[in-house]
Design an enzyme around this catalytic site. Structure first.
Site, PDB file in Angstrom:
ATOM      1  NE  ARG A 132       8.848 -64.316 -20.763  1.00 25.60           N
ATOM      2  CZ  ARG A 132       8.161 -63.176 -20.912  1.00 25.60           C
ATOM      3  NH1 ARG A 132       7.008 -63.180 -21.549  1.00 25.60           N
ATOM      4  NH2 ARG A 132       8.652 -62.058 -20.454  1.00 25.60           N
ATOM      5  CG  ASP A 161      11.187 -62.563 -22.921  1.00 27.43           C
ATOM      6  OD1 ASP A 161      11.774 -62.161 -21.897  1.00 27.43           O
ATOM      7  OD2 ASP A 161      10.170 -62.013 -23.363  1.00 27.43           O
ATOM      8  CG  HIS A 250      12.059 -58.773 -21.903  1.00 23.77           C
ATOM      9  ND1 HIS A 250      11.186 -59.580 -21.223  1.00 23.77           N
ATOM     10  CD2 HIS A 250      11.599 -57.515 -21.736  1.00 23.77           C
ATOM     11  CE1 HIS A 250      10.226 -58.847 -20.673  1.00 23.77           C
ATOM     12  NE2 HIS A 250      10.462 -57.585 -20.964  1.00 23.77           N
ATOM     13  CG  ASP A 306       9.203 -55.379 -23.977  1.00 24.62           C
ATOM     14  OD1 ASP A 306      10.130 -55.760 -24.725  1.00 24.62           O
ATOM     15  OD2 ASP A 306       8.518 -56.164 -23.308  1.00 24.62           O
ATOM     16  CD  GLU A 307       7.889 -55.263 -19.279  1.00 25.52           C
ATOM     17  OE1 GLU A 307       6.922 -55.083 -18.553  1.00 25.52           O
ATOM     18  OE2 GLU A 307       8.227 -56.397 -19.693  1.00 25.52           O
ATOM     19  CD1 TRP A 373       4.020 -52.497 -24.743  1.00 22.85           C
ATOM     20  CD2 TRP A 373       3.117 -53.452 -22.948  1.00 22.85           C
ATOM     21  NE1 TRP A 373       4.920 -52.380 -23.725  1.00 22.85           N
ATOM     22  CE2 TRP A 373       4.393 -52.960 -22.608  1.00 22.85           C
ATOM     23  CE3 TRP A 373       2.360 -54.106 -21.964  1.00 22.85           C
ATOM     24  CZ2 TRP A 373       4.936 -53.093 -21.324  1.00 22.85           C
ATOM     25  CZ3 TRP A 373       2.896 -54.245 -20.694  1.00 22.85           C
ATOM     26  CH2 TRP A 373       4.170 -53.745 -20.382  1.00 22.85           C
ATOM     27  CE1 TYR A 398      -0.422 -56.935 -24.139  1.00 26.14           C
ATOM     28  CE2 TYR A 398       0.627 -57.615 -22.104  1.00 26.14           C
ATOM     29  CZ  TYR A 398       0.687 -56.997 -23.330  1.00 26.14           C
ATOM     30  OH  TYR A 398       1.868 -56.451 -23.756  1.00 26.14           O
ATOM     31  CG  PHE A 399      -6.009 -63.209 -25.682  1.00 35.70           C
ATOM     32  CD1 PHE A 399      -6.716 -62.065 -25.341  1.00 35.70           C
ATOM     33  CD2 PHE A 399      -6.273 -63.797 -26.905  1.00 35.70           C
ATOM     34  CE1 PHE A 399      -7.661 -61.512 -26.202  1.00 35.70           C
ATOM     35  CE2 PHE A 399      -7.214 -63.263 -27.772  1.00 35.70           C
ATOM     36  CZ  PHE A 399      -7.909 -62.112 -27.422  1.00 35.70           C
ATOM     37  CG  ASP A 400      -0.884 -62.411 -20.195  1.00 36.58           C
ATOM     38  OD1 ASP A 400      -1.585 -61.607 -20.848  1.00 36.58           O
ATOM     39  OD2 ASP A 400       0.102 -62.048 -19.522  1.00 36.58           O
ATOM     40  CB  THR A 456       3.328 -68.797 -22.470  1.00 34.62           C
ATOM     41  OG1 THR A 456       4.699 -68.530 -22.814  1.00 34.62           O
ATOM     42  CG2 THR A 456       2.463 -68.692 -23.705  1.00 34.62           C
ATOM     43  CD  GLU A 457       5.002 -64.135 -18.292  1.00 39.63           C
ATOM     44  OE1 GLU A 457       3.990 -64.360 -18.993  1.00 39.63           O
ATOM     45  OE2 GLU A 457       5.647 -63.062 -18.341  1.00 39.63           O
TER      46      GLU A 457
HETATM   47  C1  ACM Z   1       5.086 -56.406 -22.800  1.00 32.99           C
HETATM   48  O1  ACM Z   1       4.032 -56.873 -22.330  1.00 32.99           O
HETATM   49  N1  ACM Z   1       6.157 -56.264 -22.025  1.00 32.99           N
HETATM   50  C2  ACM Z   1       5.193 -55.990 -24.193  1.00 32.99           C
END
Ligand code: ACM
Ligand code: ZN
Length: 671
Positions: A132, A161, A250, A306-307, A373, A398-400, A456-457
């Site tokens: 990101r 990603d 992703h 994921d996702e 997660w 989640y450190f973001d 890191t968005e």
């Molecule tokens: C994630 O936060 N999509 C693994």
């Protein structure tokens, strides 16, 4: 003597120098807390160490040392010298980290002691999202230094990603080049509704492994030599690096460079997922994984999972045909089919597969290790099936997410995960809590360890990246290593001191001494008439929740709107709350506390109407001054909107017109 042993001795020599500046300290100053220690009479002055008469003795592989846990060691500090015993060099390295922290904390003198120490889990990790926003090689190396100080053992490298493929491989060198740079203004606002990924040409003269950002274009990627340098640096510090190549979702960046990997070979509105049945997809990923497996010596390769926007496959001739032929009834099963084949390829390369917990949907592949997660339920489910797990719940790790009062913090996700909350996590207690009677100590052996993830968005620069990591990563290190009872006061004191050391190493840590802490207004009960009230909520789709106790519990919400014990999500459209106070009584004030967070499409309502009633049938409107809504759109704000009233009523009805995803609501206040 091999290279690692020489490194240990070099570090030992460095101790002689730093110790003379330091203060008397025992093992209680160390992060992660050591397993056990006893203080013994006397002190040791490391200034006595010399090459001819070394007071620092290593007994590596000593047969009298019986603890075979990799990384275990004992440390004996006596007035005449120090003896380190370990089964392997890793243990000796960790012993030196303990000594190093004691020296830093001390006053030129070490308390004599006997320390026995061993890791609770082999996996004590951090995940770096370098996609990101790219991270310079130097920044990565700095974090490895800090990780080593607190005995962390794994770095999970999120290399690909939607926003770039950040490793240049020989099998597809163009993919990194074509995808790793983008419009800087857009990149720095990835979460905005107007963001669109539009890769641009690699800037002329770009040096791999550096973060390029000239204000117009930003990005970067690693060459294989950059990766080799990072791997060697990590290995010297006993840190294994686990690469992640995301699939099948992703993958917007990859699909820009390889559009032939789309379903039906052509673009689709949900465009970040590859076709999971085309042979071209397997050929591409197998070539990538082969090269990655050769480059990274790690036991594991992470394949994401994921996702994925799986609905894409429903519109694909080839995917549909495969599902019909093989009797697959869901696209989840189609993803599992894909992951299983990838796992076979990886296993044939001598590697094990890790995936995010979505790989459970549709059936886990045979040997997969699951990274949990979405809270801990995926981890618990996997353990029940006797699969290994790494616990990285977004509710703690989640450190973001921001780490202090959001008004003073850089832009971040709206959940707030301060140091104390991160420190409070215990994977075994958490999983035992979910599994209940099904939990056994035998199953607990499948917990490989813990990891924090830094997406890191919103994290644009290297110093900001470090700020989000430290000191919170210390808490992950301590939870992953230590079975000693938790003691937050001790841990916090040690964290403050260790942050000082990190700053000397050029690392930008969050300043714990300036921590504001939880929202003061949320810490005490407010006076209210709603003590025995029932608050029902009608959502715009007609769904009704009969009673939402947290809306009348007298506690305003804290900084974290993801805390569902305090906050509820209104959803969009026209919503209505009705408060039944139980009896008709005089009212003086009615208000609602809400939060908005534009970055995640959470907004205050457009309109709000308050009505009161004695019988729940005939309602009378109350005037409310809507000009009290703040006009400026900050990243995050909490507001109580209310009005004074007079008269008697039993029922209060509040109607609101929500936009986008609606607001967060914490309390209906009636006085
Ligand atoms: C994630 O936060 N999509 C693994
Ligand atoms: Zn397809």
């Amino acid at each position: 003597m091999n290279k690692h042993f020489l490194n240990l001795l070099a570090l030992g020599a460095a101790l002689t120098v730093s110790v003379s500046l330091a203060a008397q300290a025992g093992p209680d100053v160390v992060i992660p807390a050591v397993s056990s220690y006893t203080l013994t009479p006397g002190t040791f002055t490391p200034g006595e160490i010399s090459r001819d008469n070394p007071a620092l003795n290593f007994r590596i592989g000593d047969r009298k040392f019986r603890d075979t846990t990799p990384g275990a060691y004992t440390l004996s500090i006596k007035p005449k010298g120090i003896t380190i015993r370990a089964a392997d060099e890793r243990g000796a390295f960790y012993a030196l980290q303990t000594l190093r922290q004691m020296c830093d904390a001390g006053n030129g003198v070490l308390s004599c002691c006997e320390v026995t120490d061993r890791p609770r889990y082999p996996y004590r990790g951090l995940m770096f999202d370098v996609v990101r926003h790219f991270r310079s090689k130097e920044a990565v190396l700095r974090q490895l230094d800090a990780m080593a100080m607190v005995k962390m053992s794994r770095m999970h490298f999120h290399l690909t990603d939607n926003e770039g493929f950040r490793i240049r491989l020989d099998c597809c060198p163009d993919v990194a080049r074509k995808t790793a740079f983008g419009d800087a203004r857009s990149f720095h606002d990835i979460l905005s509704t107007t963001y669109a990924y539009t890769p641009v040409e690699e800037p002329e003269g770009y040096v791999t492994g550096t973060y390029y950002d000239d204000g117009k274009i930003c990005g970067g990627y690693y060459s294989k030599d950059d990766i080799r340098e990072i791997l060697a640096y990590a290995a010297e510090r006993h840190i294994e690096i686990i690469p992640e190549i995301e699939m099948p979702g992703h993958n917007l960046a990859l699909l820009k460079a390889r559009p032939e990997l789309f379903c039906n070979g052509k673009k689709h509105p949900q465009k970040n997922v590859v076709c999971v049945t085309r042979e071209e997809t397997y050929a591409f990923f197998e070539a990538v994984l082969k090269e990655v497996a050769e480059l990274f010596p790690s036991e594991y390769i992470h394949i994401g999972g994921d996702e994925a926007k799986k609905d894409n496959w429903k519109a694909c001739d080839l995917c549909r045909e495969t599902m019909a032929k093989e009797g697959l009834t869901s696209v989840d099963q189609l993803q599992s089919r894909f992951i299983r084949r990838i796992e076979k390829s990886l296993n044939a390369m001598g590697k094990k597969l890790i995936g995010w917990d979505e790989i459970l949907e549709g059936g886990l592949s045979e040997n997969a290790t699951v990274m949990s997660w979405r809270g801990s339920t995926g981890g618990a489910k996997s353990i029940e099936m006797e699969h290994d797990v790494i616990m990285t719940p977004n509710t703690y790790y989640y450190f973001d997410y921001c780490q202090d009062a959001p008004y003073k913090e850089p832009r971040a996700f709206n959940a707030c995960l301060p140091l104390q909350h991160v420190y409070s996590y215990d994977p075994e207690k958490d999983i035992a809590g979910i599994l209940g009677a099904a939990y056994t100590p035998e199953l607990a052996k499948h917990i490989l360890g813990v990891q924090a993830n830094l997406w890191t968005e919103c994290v644009i620069t290297d110093p900001h990246f470090e700020y989000m990591l430290w000191p919170r990563a210390f808490a992950v290190a301590e939870t992953g290593w230590s079975e000693a009872p938790k003691d937050y006061d001790r841990f916090r004191r040690n964290s403050e001191r260790l942050c000082g050391r990190l700053r000397e190493m050029g690392i930008n840590c969050f300043d714990l001494s300036a921590e504001v802490g939880e929202r003061k207004a949320a810490l005490q009960e407010i006076p209210r008439l709603t003590r025995d009230a029932k608050v029902s909520f009608r959502f715009s789709d007609g769904r009704i929740r009969d009673h939402i106790p947290q809306l009348a519990d007298g506690h305003l919400g804290g900084w974290s709107t993801r805390d569902t014990t305090q906050w509820i999500s209104s959803g969009s459209g026209k919503v209505q709350m009705t408060v039944d106070l139980g009896k008709v009584q005089p009212l003086h004030y009615i208000g609602v506390e809400m939060a908005e967070y534009p970055l995640r499409k959470r907004f205050f309502p457009l309109n709000m109407q308050i009505e009161v009633s004695r019988d729940g049938v005939a309602f009378t409107p109350v005037d409310i001054d809507m000009t009290r809504w703040p006009e400026d759109r900050k990243d995050f704000q909490i507001v109580t909107v209310g009005t004074t009233v007079s008269g008697e009523a039993r029922y209060v009805r509040i109607r609101m017109d929500m936009i986008r995803s609606g607001a967060h609501i914490s309390e209906v206040i009636v006085n």
